[in-house]
Scaffold this active site. Structure first.
Site, PDB file in Angstrom:
ATOM      1  N   GLN A  36    -111.504  16.336 -31.003  1.00  0.00           N
ATOM      2  CA  GLN A  36    -111.091  17.463 -31.841  1.00  0.00           C
ATOM      3  C   GLN A  36    -110.856  16.999 -33.280  1.00  0.00           C
ATOM      4  O   GLN A  36    -110.181  16.000 -33.518  1.00  0.00           O
ATOM      5  CB  GLN A  36    -109.816  18.093 -31.251  1.00  0.00           C
ATOM      6  CG  GLN A  36    -109.334  19.345 -31.951  1.00  0.00           C
ATOM      7  CD  GLN A  36    -110.265  20.537 -31.788  1.00  0.00           C
ATOM      8  OE1 GLN A  36    -110.958  20.664 -30.787  1.00  0.00           O
ATOM      9  NE2 GLN A  36    -110.303  21.402 -32.775  1.00  0.00           N
ATOM     10  N   ASP A  50    -120.633  18.304 -29.366  1.00  0.00           N
ATOM     11  CA  ASP A  50    -120.394  18.959 -30.656  1.00  0.00           C
ATOM     12  C   ASP A  50    -121.636  18.904 -31.548  1.00  0.00           C
ATOM     13  O   ASP A  50    -121.737  19.652 -32.523  1.00  0.00           O
ATOM     14  CB  ASP A  50    -119.273  18.227 -31.410  1.00  0.00           C
ATOM     15  CG  ASP A  50    -117.931  18.920 -31.305  1.00  0.00           C
ATOM     16  OD1 ASP A  50    -117.907  20.160 -31.226  1.00  0.00           O
ATOM     17  OD2 ASP A  50    -116.904  18.214 -31.309  1.00  0.00           O
ATOM     18  N   LYS A 103    -110.116  25.382 -24.564  1.00  0.00           N
ATOM     19  CA  LYS A 103    -111.352  24.728 -24.105  1.00  0.00           C
ATOM     20  C   LYS A 103    -111.193  24.244 -22.666  1.00  0.00           C
ATOM     21  O   LYS A 103    -112.088  24.420 -21.840  1.00  0.00           O
ATOM     22  CB  LYS A 103    -111.702  23.542 -25.018  1.00  0.00           C
ATOM     23  CG  LYS A 103    -112.300  23.958 -26.353  1.00  0.00           C
ATOM     24  CD  LYS A 103    -112.383  22.802 -27.342  1.00  0.00           C
ATOM     25  CE  LYS A 103    -112.864  23.295 -28.702  1.00  0.00           C
ATOM     26  NZ  LYS A 103    -112.667  22.331 -29.787  1.00  0.00           N
TER      27      LYS A 103
HETATM   28  N1  GUN Z   1    -112.329  21.532 -35.316  1.00  0.00           N
HETATM   29  C1  GUN Z   1    -112.677  22.755 -35.758  1.00  0.00           C
HETATM   30  N2  GUN Z   1    -113.859  23.130 -35.212  1.00  0.00           N
HETATM   31  C2  GUN Z   1    -114.253  22.113 -34.426  1.00  0.00           C
HETATM   32  C3  GUN Z   1    -115.377  21.898 -33.591  1.00  0.00           C
HETATM   33  O1  GUN Z   1    -116.288  22.731 -33.473  1.00  0.00           O
HETATM   34  N3  GUN Z   1    -115.410  20.713 -32.927  1.00  0.00           N
HETATM   35  C4  GUN Z   1    -114.435  19.778 -33.039  1.00  0.00           C
HETATM   36  N4  GUN Z   1    -114.563  18.638 -32.356  1.00  0.00           N
HETATM   37  N5  GUN Z   1    -113.374  19.948 -33.806  1.00  0.00           N
HETATM   38  C5  GUN Z   1    -113.280  21.105 -34.486  1.00  0.00           C
END
Ligand code: GUN
Length: 291
Positions: A97, A120, A53
């Protein structure tokens, strides 16, 4: 017949390139979009996602702020960091995350993020806004699936859509987005009766369960569009929730794993960060990045 391959990797690359152009235009006006990613603990898969990311964020010209906290961080300390990021004008998007260490209350942490910075789309206000058709931040993976579906099918109105999986991250928001596009939506899950028969009625089949190769050829209506959200690590490498080799001769179109939905998730995270930046500066939403 063999299904058309829906190339999410290429679509995501085009999307990122467009976002990079928009970032350049914003910077010319003195606006520098910034995304903060918070990782608590040392989960290896999460660490890989977070690195990736950060890299993609910088590649489109945005500022990336990474915060790594030890697994035994007190929840109050994480909340204090989120409060600091909420109040930092250089930060337009905040992503914590998941999963978080077990001693933390995931909902309390997510709902501490300022809703307008919740790239998100997990904050309860954004969930409610999406469900009621208001301007929201939309979860990245289902947003990416929607973009691929619209690109392939055009109008989704009146299509029968079956979403397998009812998670807050994918299944439920995917169903909301399809409904918003006037599809007829069924959400299937582990208690669903005659899942193969139900899936066979779908013009659009979205698999988001995390079970390797669960969707077999006789679950798929000939010509259906199959979106495979699964990323399962197995002895034979990464496989989706769909038995790709078996389903490809039946479906009309299908996303591969890898190279389908996966690359769309990060591209949509950047799209959401761009949208959040535009909104924070009183500018209109960038075209085509929001439902
Ligand atoms: N863990 C797995 N997928 C995601 C996501 O799309 N966002 C976040 N913040 N954590 C994750």
């Amino acid at each position: 017949m063999t299904a058309t391959l829906i190339d999410g990797k290429a679509f995501a690359a085009r999307l990122r390139s467009r976002i990079a152009d928009e970032v350049t235009a914003l910077k010319a006006r003195g606006i520098a979009p910034g995304l903060a990613v918070v990782l608590v603990g040392e989960d290896p898969a999460s660490a890989v996602y977070v690195r990736s990311k950060g890299k993609m964020t910088r590649e489109v010209g945005m500022n990336s702020y990474e915060h790594r906290l030890p697994a035994d961080t007190a929840q109050d300390d994480l909340l204090a960091l989120i409060d600091q990021l909420n109040n930092d004008p250089a930060v337009n998007g905040i992503l914590v995350q998941l999963p978080l260490p077990r001693h933390m209350d995931e909902s309390a942490v997510i709902n501490a993020i300022a809703p307008e910075k919740d790239v998100d789309g997990f904050h309860i206000l954004n969930v409610g806004r999406l469900a009621t058709g208001q301007k929201a931040m939309v979860p990245c993976t289902p947003l990416g699936c929607l973009m691929l579906l619209r690109d392939h099918l055009g109008d989704l109105s009146g299509k029968n859509a079956v979403v397998i999986g009812r998670s807050n991250i994918v299944g439920k928001p995917m169903a909301q987005l399809l409904l918003r596009d006037s599809a007829t939506v069924t959400v299937a899950h582990s208690r669903t009766q005659d899942l193969p028969g139900l899936c066979r009625q779908a013009d659009i089949l979205v698999a988001a369960v995390g079970r390797p190769k669960m969707v077999a050829a006789d679950w798929v209506k000939p010509g259906a569009v199959v979106i495979d959200v699964g990323i399962n690590r197995t002895d034979e490498g990464l496989v989706g929730d769909v038995d790709f080799d078996a389903v490809q001769p039946v479906a009309g179109a299908i996303t591969p794993v890898p190279g389908g939905v996966g690359p769309m998730t990060i591209a949509c995270l950047l799209a959401n960060t761009l949208t959040a930046t535009a909104r924070a500066n009183g500018l209109p939403d960038p075209q085509g990045l929001t439902p």
